[in-house]
Scaffold this motif. Structure first.
Motif, PDB file in Angstrom:
ATOM      1  N   ASP A  46      -1.559  15.865  11.055  1.00  0.00           N
ATOM      2  CA  ASP A  46      -0.874  16.179   9.787  1.00  0.00           C
ATOM      3  C   ASP A  46       0.218  17.230   9.942  1.00  0.00           C
ATOM      4  N   LYS A  49       3.596  16.501   8.461  1.00  0.00           N
ATOM      5  CA  LYS A  49       3.604  15.939   7.106  1.00  0.00           C
ATOM      6  C   LYS A  49       3.753  17.001   6.022  1.00  0.00           C
ATOM      7  N   GLU A  93       4.721  12.675   3.552  1.00  0.00           N
ATOM      8  CA  GLU A  93       4.400  11.252   3.677  1.00  0.00           C
ATOM      9  C   GLU A  93       4.255  10.586   2.317  1.00  0.00           C
ATOM     10  N   THR A  94       3.621  11.286   1.378  1.00  0.00           N
ATOM     11  CA  THR A  94       3.365  10.698   0.050  1.00  0.00           C
ATOM     12  C   THR A  94       4.314  11.222  -1.024  1.00  0.00           C
TER      13      THR A  94
END
Length: 205
Positions: A46, A49, A93-94
């Motif tokens: 992560d 991210k 990422e989101t």
């Protein structure tokens, strides 16, 4: 993810001392990561991210950096000098993002959550450990539009100052009447009267 107490101890070592701001920062960081669905942002998958925007240069910021692994040099830590004890955690990422603000009322509740401690400093520290997140923070889901020039990774864009020749990276140049200027040459800088030093007289040291 390491336990709260382990993270707090490590953060205090890195920061230089244990204080209430470290407790705030560690709890804020853990909450922020949880809200955006990330876990091991220090060494795990992560790591690329996450971007965190911090709004104050105080103790809590060091704790947030320690827990999340974000750094200025990695371009994952962004400093907005707003003077507010707040931070925004962004999942790249989101695109989900949450802004977390330390409440002023939490100071007034110290005696409620640490009634048995007479020393004000220790009482504040312990109260912030015990206090529910709902008393400690206000949380807002937000949208953060991140320019291409702010993303981690290699420099995407360079410009050369028309006045002094300095290379300005990542879109930080000033454009004025068709000219490209660095901050100093545009008059927007924190220092004055630069006097260039002749380093050839200083040898190799």
């Amino acid at each position: 993810m390491e336990t709260f107490e382990t993270l707090l101890a490590g953060s205090a070592r890195t920061h230089g001392h244990l204080c209430a701001g470290q407790v705030i920062g560690v709890r804020m960081a853990l909450l922020g990561l949880s809200l955006i669905g990330l876990d091991d942002t220090k060494t795990g998958p992560d790591i690329k991210k996450l971007i965190v925007y911090v709004e104050i240069d105080r103790c809590a910021t060091d704790a947030i950096s320690y827990v999340t692994g974000v750094k200025l040099g990695r371009r994952s830590l962004k400093f907005k000098d707003y003077g507010i004890m707040a931070a925004t955690f962004v999942n790249l990422e989101t695109a989900r993002a949450f802004r977390i603000v330390s409440t002023e009322r939490s100071r007034e509740l110290v005696s409620v959550y640490a009634p048995d401690i007479e020393d004000p400093r220790r009482a504040q520290l312990d109260a912030y450990k015990r206090m529910p997140l709902s008393e400690l923070f206000e949380v807002f889901e937000v949208r953060v539009d991140i320019p291409d020039t702010d993303y981690p990774g290699p420099t995407r864009y360079k410009a050369v100052c028309d006045a002094c020749g300095a290379v300005v990276r990542d879109g930080r140049e000033i454009r004025d009447n068709g000219r490209v200027l660095c901050r100093f040459c545009s008059g927007d800088t924190y220092y004055r009267y630069p006097l260039k030093i002749d380093m050839t007289t200083r040898g190799a040291s």
